[in-house]
Design a protein around this motif. Sequence first.
Motif, PDB file in Angstrom:
ATOM      1  N   ALA A 162       0.754  -1.225  -0.051  1.00  0.00           N
ATOM      2  CA  ALA A 162      -0.107  -0.001  -0.018  1.00  0.00           C
ATOM      3  C   ALA A 162       0.890   1.243  -0.279  1.00  0.00           C
ATOM      4  CB  ALA A 162      -0.836   0.075   1.081  1.00  0.00           C
ATOM      5  N   GLN A 163       1.796   1.197   0.742  1.00  0.00           N
ATOM      6  CA  GLN A 163       2.857   2.504   0.503  1.00  0.00           C
ATOM      7  C   GLN A 163       3.434   2.734  -0.719  1.00  0.00           C
ATOM      8  OE1 GLN A 163       5.751   1.372   3.683  1.00  0.00           O
ATOM      9  NE2 GLN A 163       4.610   2.037   5.466  1.00  0.00           N
ATOM     10  N   ARG A 164       3.410   1.734  -1.381  1.00  0.00           N
ATOM     11  CA  ARG A 164       4.105   1.726  -2.624  1.00  0.00           C
ATOM     12  C   ARG A 164       2.908   1.990  -3.896  1.00  0.00           C
ATOM     13  NH1 ARG A 164       8.516  -1.179  -5.133  1.00  0.00           N
ATOM     14  NH2 ARG A 164       8.263   0.737  -6.466  1.00  0.00           N
ATOM     15  N   GLY A 165       1.651   2.270  -3.463  1.00  0.00           N
ATOM     16  CA  GLY A 165       0.696   2.137  -4.134  1.00  0.00           C
ATOM     17  C   GLY A 165       0.076   1.103  -5.227  1.00  0.00           C
ATOM     18  N   ILE A 166       0.388   0.008  -4.626  1.00  0.00           N
ATOM     19  CA  ILE A 166       0.013  -1.385  -5.078  1.00  0.00           C
ATOM     20  C   ILE A 166      -0.764  -2.115  -4.303  1.00  0.00           C
ATOM     21  CG2 ILE A 166       1.169  -3.610  -5.854  1.00  0.00           C
ATOM     22  CD1 ILE A 166       3.810  -2.001  -6.129  1.00  0.00           C
ATOM     23  N   ASP A 167      -2.034  -2.805  -4.795  1.00  0.00           N
ATOM     24  CA  ASP A 167      -2.978  -3.241  -4.451  1.00  0.00           C
ATOM     25  C   ASP A 167      -2.939  -4.718  -4.580  1.00  0.00           C
ATOM     26  OD1 ASP A 167      -5.309  -4.155  -3.134  1.00  0.00           O
ATOM     27  OD2 ASP A 167      -6.406  -4.273  -4.985  1.00  0.00           O
ATOM     28  N   LEU A 168      -2.646  -5.645  -3.571  1.00  0.00           N
ATOM     29  CA  LEU A 168      -2.530  -7.206  -3.755  1.00  0.00           C
ATOM     30  C   LEU A 168      -3.760  -7.809  -3.518  1.00  0.00           C
ATOM     31  CD1 LEU A 168       0.530  -7.537  -1.181  1.00  0.00           C
ATOM     32  CD2 LEU A 168       0.579  -7.552  -3.658  1.00  0.00           C
ATOM     33  N   ALA A 169      -4.131  -8.525  -4.740  1.00  0.00           N
ATOM     34  CA  ALA A 169      -5.172  -9.141  -4.640  1.00  0.00           C
ATOM     35  C   ALA A 169      -4.941 -10.666  -4.888  1.00  0.00           C
ATOM     36  CB  ALA A 169      -5.957  -8.690  -5.929  1.00  0.00           C
ATOM     37  N   GLU A 170      -5.898 -11.441  -4.240  1.00  0.00           N
ATOM     38  CA  GLU A 170      -5.839 -12.832  -4.321  1.00  0.00           C
ATOM     39  C   GLU A 170      -6.961 -13.697  -4.292  1.00  0.00           C
ATOM     40  OE1 GLU A 170      -6.685 -12.245  -0.151  1.00  0.00           O
ATOM     41  OE2 GLU A 170      -5.434 -11.205  -1.298  1.00  0.00           O
ATOM     42  N   GLN A 171      -6.893 -14.692  -5.150  1.00  0.00           N
ATOM     43  CA  GLN A 171      -8.175 -15.475  -5.524  1.00  0.00           C
ATOM     44  C   GLN A 171      -7.690 -17.009  -5.071  1.00  0.00           C
ATOM     45  OE1 GLN A 171      -9.798 -15.192  -9.514  1.00  0.00           O
ATOM     46  NE2 GLN A 171     -11.515 -16.861  -8.973  1.00  0.00           N
ATOM     47  N   LEU A 172      -7.491 -17.430  -3.888  1.00  0.00           N
ATOM     48  CA  LEU A 172      -7.092 -18.817  -3.411  1.00  0.00           C
ATOM     49  C   LEU A 172      -8.119 -19.697  -3.448  1.00  0.00           C
ATOM     50  CD1 LEU A 172      -4.587 -17.183  -0.994  1.00  0.00           C
ATOM     51  CD2 LEU A 172      -4.140 -17.529  -3.458  1.00  0.00           C
ATOM     52  N   THR A 173      -7.736 -20.806  -4.082  1.00  0.00           N
ATOM     53  CA  THR A 173      -8.617 -21.946  -4.105  1.00  0.00           C
ATOM     54  C   THR A 173      -7.698 -22.969  -3.439  1.00  0.00           C
ATOM     55  OG1 THR A 173      -9.797 -21.241  -5.742  1.00  0.00           O
ATOM     56  CG2 THR A 173     -10.239 -23.565  -5.346  1.00  0.00           C
ATOM     57  N   PRO A 174      -8.157 -23.803  -2.550  1.00  0.00           N
ATOM     58  CA  PRO A 174      -7.207 -25.006  -2.311  1.00  0.00           C
ATOM     59  C   PRO A 174      -6.735 -25.764  -3.549  1.00  0.00           C
ATOM     60  CG  PRO A 174      -9.246 -24.921  -0.693  1.00  0.00           C
ATOM     61  CD  PRO A 174      -9.330 -24.049  -1.712  1.00  0.00           C
ATOM     62  N   ALA A 175      -5.526 -25.941  -3.273  1.00  0.00           N
ATOM     63  CA  ALA A 175      -4.934 -26.768  -4.610  1.00  0.00           C
ATOM     64  C   ALA A 175      -3.813 -27.493  -4.161  1.00  0.00           C
ATOM     65  CB  ALA A 175      -4.460 -25.867  -5.521  1.00  0.00           C
ATOM     66  N   VAL A 176      -3.883 -29.049  -4.494  1.00  0.00           N
ATOM     67  CA  VAL A 176      -2.624 -30.010  -3.890  1.00  0.00           C
ATOM     68  C   VAL A 176      -1.376 -29.621  -4.714  1.00  0.00           C
ATOM     69  CG1 VAL A 176      -2.157 -32.328  -3.567  1.00  0.00           C
ATOM     70  CG2 VAL A 176      -4.621 -31.585  -3.167  1.00  0.00           C
ATOM     71  N   THR A 177      -0.373 -29.458  -3.977  1.00  0.00           N
ATOM     72  CA  THR A 177       0.986 -29.280  -4.418  1.00  0.00           C
ATOM     73  C   THR A 177       1.845 -30.381  -4.006  1.00  0.00           C
ATOM     74  OG1 THR A 177       0.772 -26.830  -4.978  1.00  0.00           O
ATOM     75  CG2 THR A 177       2.747 -27.633  -3.942  1.00  0.00           C
ATOM     76  N   VAL A 178       2.760 -30.537  -4.793  1.00  0.00           N
ATOM     77  CA  VAL A 178       3.843 -31.970  -4.370  1.00  0.00           C
ATOM     78  C   VAL A 178       5.343 -30.939  -4.304  1.00  0.00           C
ATOM     79  CG1 VAL A 178       5.038 -33.869  -5.038  1.00  0.00           C
ATOM     80  CG2 VAL A 178       2.795 -33.605  -5.255  1.00  0.00           C
ATOM     81  N   GLY A 179       6.016 -31.036  -3.402  1.00  0.00           N
ATOM     82  CA  GLY A 179       7.232 -30.444  -3.178  1.00  0.00           C
ATOM     83  C   GLY A 179       7.505 -30.068  -1.894  1.00  0.00           C
ATOM     84  N   ASP A 180       8.593 -29.575  -1.484  1.00  0.00           N
ATOM     85  CA  ASP A 180       9.255 -29.257  -0.259  1.00  0.00           C
ATOM     86  C   ASP A 180       8.558 -27.757   0.209  1.00  0.00           C
ATOM     87  OD1 ASP A 180      11.237 -27.334   1.398  1.00  0.00           O
ATOM     88  OD2 ASP A 180      11.853 -29.489   1.768  1.00  0.00           O
ATOM     89  N   ARG A 181       7.725 -28.047   1.318  1.00  0.00           N
ATOM     90  CA  ARG A 181       6.993 -26.812   1.658  1.00  0.00           C
ATOM     91  C   ARG A 181       7.659 -25.593   1.812  1.00  0.00           C
ATOM     92  NH1 ARG A 181       1.967 -26.918   5.902  1.00  0.00           N
ATOM     93  NH2 ARG A 181       1.973 -24.633   6.313  1.00  0.00           N
ATOM     94  N   GLY A 182       8.927 -25.552   2.691  1.00  0.00           N
ATOM     95  CA  GLY A 182       9.629 -24.423   2.810  1.00  0.00           C
ATOM     96  C   GLY A 182      10.087 -24.039   1.430  1.00  0.00           C
ATOM     97  N   LEU A 183      10.425 -24.995   0.422  1.00  0.00           N
ATOM     98  CA  LEU A 183      10.914 -24.337  -0.773  1.00  0.00           C
ATOM     99  C   LEU A 183       9.604 -23.426  -1.577  1.00  0.00           C
ATOM    100  CD1 LEU A 183      13.459 -26.851  -2.099  1.00  0.00           C
ATOM    101  CD2 LEU A 183      13.843 -24.611  -1.387  1.00  0.00           C
ATOM    102  N   ILE A 184       8.601 -24.167  -1.513  1.00  0.00           N
ATOM    103  CA  ILE A 184       7.321 -23.665  -2.122  1.00  0.00           C
ATOM    104  C   ILE A 184       6.860 -22.327  -1.316  1.00  0.00           C
ATOM    105  CG2 ILE A 184       4.785 -23.932  -2.498  1.00  0.00           C
ATOM    106  CD1 ILE A 184       5.518 -26.898  -2.807  1.00  0.00           C
TER     107      ILE A 184
END
Length: 61
Positions: A10-32
């Motif tokens: 917000a300080q930079r004038g940027i709006d972060l928008a998200e549209q998050l639907t649960p999705a299964v992912t395979v991989g290292d949690r920390g790296l993701i």
Amino acid sequence: MLAARRDRAAQRGIDLAEQLTPAVTVGDRGLIESLVTNLVDNAIRHNHPALFSRGTTRPEA
């Protein structure tokens, strides 16, 4: 993670928008988590003011 970055965006004038639907992912949690964090941080750092960045997750069809 997004909530922690909204003020900085917000300080930079940027709006972060998200549209998050649960999705299964395979991989290292920390790296993701690092990958997503880097994407959001880069969107904040490199976007022009008055723009937005949208993150979306969804299962692959």
